[in-house]
Design a protein around this motif. Structure first.
Motif, PDB file in Angstrom:
ATOM      1  N   GLU A  52      49.824  42.623  26.302  1.00 17.75           N
ATOM      2  CA  GLU A  52      49.618  43.228  27.623  1.00 17.75           C
ATOM      3  C   GLU A  52      48.249  42.839  28.144  1.00 17.75           C
ATOM      4  O   GLU A  52      47.228  43.136  27.511  1.00 17.75           O
ATOM      5  N   MET A  53      48.224  42.175  29.273  1.00 18.78           N
ATOM      6  CA  MET A  53      46.963  41.743  29.870  1.00 18.78           C
ATOM      7  C   MET A  53      47.093  41.706  31.381  1.00 18.78           C
ATOM      8  O   MET A  53      48.199  41.696  31.933  1.00 18.78           O
ATOM      9  N   VAL A  54      45.958  41.680  32.056  1.00 20.70           N
ATOM     10  CA  VAL A  54      45.881  41.454  33.498  1.00 20.70           C
ATOM     11  C   VAL A  54      45.029  40.224  33.731  1.00 20.70           C
ATOM     12  O   VAL A  54      43.979  40.048  33.095  1.00 20.70           O
ATOM     13  N   GLN A  55      45.495  39.341  34.631  1.00 23.65           N
ATOM     14  CA  GLN A  55      44.621  38.265  35.098  1.00 23.65           C
ATOM     15  C   GLN A  55      44.423  38.395  36.601  1.00 23.65           C
ATOM     16  O   GLN A  55      45.382  38.498  37.363  1.00 23.65           O
ATOM     17  N   LEU A  56      43.145  38.392  36.977  1.00 20.42           N
ATOM     18  CA  LEU A  56      42.709  38.551  38.358  1.00 20.42           C
ATOM     19  C   LEU A  56      41.964  37.293  38.762  1.00 20.42           C
ATOM     20  O   LEU A  56      41.153  36.772  37.996  1.00 20.42           O
ATOM     21  N   TRP A  57      42.241  36.787  39.975  1.00 23.59           N
ATOM     22  CA  TRP A  57      41.478  35.672  40.518  1.00 23.59           C
ATOM     23  C   TRP A  57      40.546  36.185  41.612  1.00 23.59           C
ATOM     24  O   TRP A  57      40.965  36.947  42.488  1.00 23.59           O
ATOM     25  N   VAL A  58      39.277  35.741  41.550  1.00 17.57           N
ATOM     26  CA  VAL A  58      38.250  36.152  42.507  1.00 17.57           C
ATOM     27  C   VAL A  58      37.730  34.907  43.227  1.00 17.57           C
ATOM     28  O   VAL A  58      37.324  33.933  42.583  1.00 17.57           O
TER      29      VAL A  58
END
Length: 289
Positions: A124-130
Motif C-alpha cells: 500500500e503506497m501513494v505516489q504524488l507528483w508535484v
C-alpha cells in the motif's frame, strides 16, 4: 476569526490500472479533471492495498525517464527500492517517504524491495507528483529519502495526529525540501475525533481519504480513495471522523505558468516536451547500469 475553505467537489477514483506489474493503482487526479483546482499538484495514485504472493522476481516499474517535476512516494505497507541515473538509490519502508526531484531529467526504476518480494504481503503506497516552477525545471536532480523517524507528528485531538512530511502545521515543520510552498500532511483520526487543520489562504488544497468516513467542512467523505478539492479562500479545514480514518491533506501555492505534459515529462511548452524526448532518446538523461 479564521474562515473555512469551501469544498468545491468530492470525487472517487477517475481510473484504475496497473503501473508496471507491481502497482495496482486508483488514480484520483488528473483523471477527474480537477487539475486546475489542485495546482501545483499534478497527479495522485493510490496503490493497493493489494496482496502479493511470495516471488523470486521483484515486481515494479522498470527504468523510465522523468523531467520537470517531483515524485513523492509515501509507504504505508510493503517496501520499494529506487535507483536512478543520478546515482541515487534507497529503499523505503512503512512510514517512510521518497521525494525525488527529476528536474532536468533522470532515468529511474521503482521495484518491490527484494525482501518484500520474497516474503510477499500487503502492499500500500501513494505516489504524488508535484510540479516545478519554470525557473527550476532544468536544475539538477535531487533525491530525499525520508525515514519515518525524521517525520514529526502534530497532535490534532485526543487520538488524532498528523505527520508533517512537507510544509508547516502549528509551528512544526516537515523535513522535505521543496521548491515552492507546499504542505503534505499524513493524517490519522479515530472514530469520534474532531480536528482543525490550518491551511494558508490563497493556496489550493485537497483532502484525500484513503479509507474511513469523515465530515470535511460540512461535506461527507466516506469509503476508500476519495478526494475533496477545496477553494483558495479560507484558512482552515475541520474534520469529524465517524470511523477510524486515514487521509492526506495537501495544499500549495499555485504555479501560474503554462503546463505542457506528455507521459513522464511536464514542461511549459510543446517545444520543451519535444526536447525532453530527444534528450532521453539520445542518453542525455543518463542510464541505469
Amino acid at each position: 476569526m479564521t474562515t473555512q475553505k469551501k469544498v468545491l467537489g468530492v470525487y472517487g477514483a477517475g481510473s484504475e490500472h496497473w503501473v508496471g506489474d507491481g502497482f495496482p493503482v486508483r488514480n484520483l487526479f488528473p483523471s477527474n479533471g480537477v487539475s486546475s483546482e489542485i495546482n501545483p499538484f499534478l497527479m495522485l495514485d493510490y496503490a493497493g492495498p493489494s496482496y502479493f504472493d511470495p516471488s523470486k522476481r521483484q515486481h515494479g516499474v522498470g527504468q523510465h525517464p522523468h523531467r520537470g517535476f517531483e515524485t513523492v512516494t509515501i509507504a504505508y505497507q510493503g517496501s520499494v527500492s529506487h535507483r536512478d541515473s543520478a546515482g541515487n538509490a534507497g529503499t523505503i519502508y512503512p512510514g517512510d517517504v521518497q521525494w525525488m526531484t527529476a528536474a532536468s531529467g533522470v532515468v529511474h526504476e521503482e521495484m518491490h524491495a527484494k525482501e518484500f518480494a520474497e516474503k510477499g504481503g500487503t502492499f500500500e503506497m501513494v505516489q504524488l507528483w508535484v510540479n516545478l516552477p519554470r525557473a527550476v525545471k532544468m536544475s539538477s536532480p535531487r533525491y530525499q529519502g525520508i525515514t519515518a523517524e525524521q517525520i514529526p507528528t502534530v497532535t490534532l485531538s485526543a487520538s488524532g495526529k498528523a505527520r508533517i512530511i512537507a510544509g508547516e502545521l502549528n509551528g512544526v515543520k516537515g523535513p522535505a525540501k521543496t521548491f515552492s510552498p507546499v504542505n503534505v500532511f499524513d493524517v490519522e483520526l479515530k472514530a469520534g475525533d474532531a480536528a482543525e487543520i490550518a491551511l494558508r489562504a490563497g493556496h489550493n488544497a485537497a483532502a484525500v481519504l484513503l479509507k474511513g468516513s469523515v465530515v470535511l467542512n460540512g461535506s461527507q467523505l466516506s469509503g476508500e480513495a476519495r478526494i475533496a478539492t477545496l477553494g483558495r479562500e479560507g484558512e482552515n479545514i475541520t474534520l469529524v471522523a465517524s470511523e477510524d480514518s486515514k487521509l492526506l491533506v495537501l495544499s500549495g501555492e499555485p504555479i501560474n505558468e503554462p503546463v505542457a505534459s506528455y507521459g513522464p515529462f511536464v514542461m511549459n511548452t510543446q517545444e520543451e516536451l519535444v526536447q525532453a524526448f530527444e534528450d532521453y532518446k539520445s542518453g542525455r538523461m543518463g542510464h541505469l547500469a
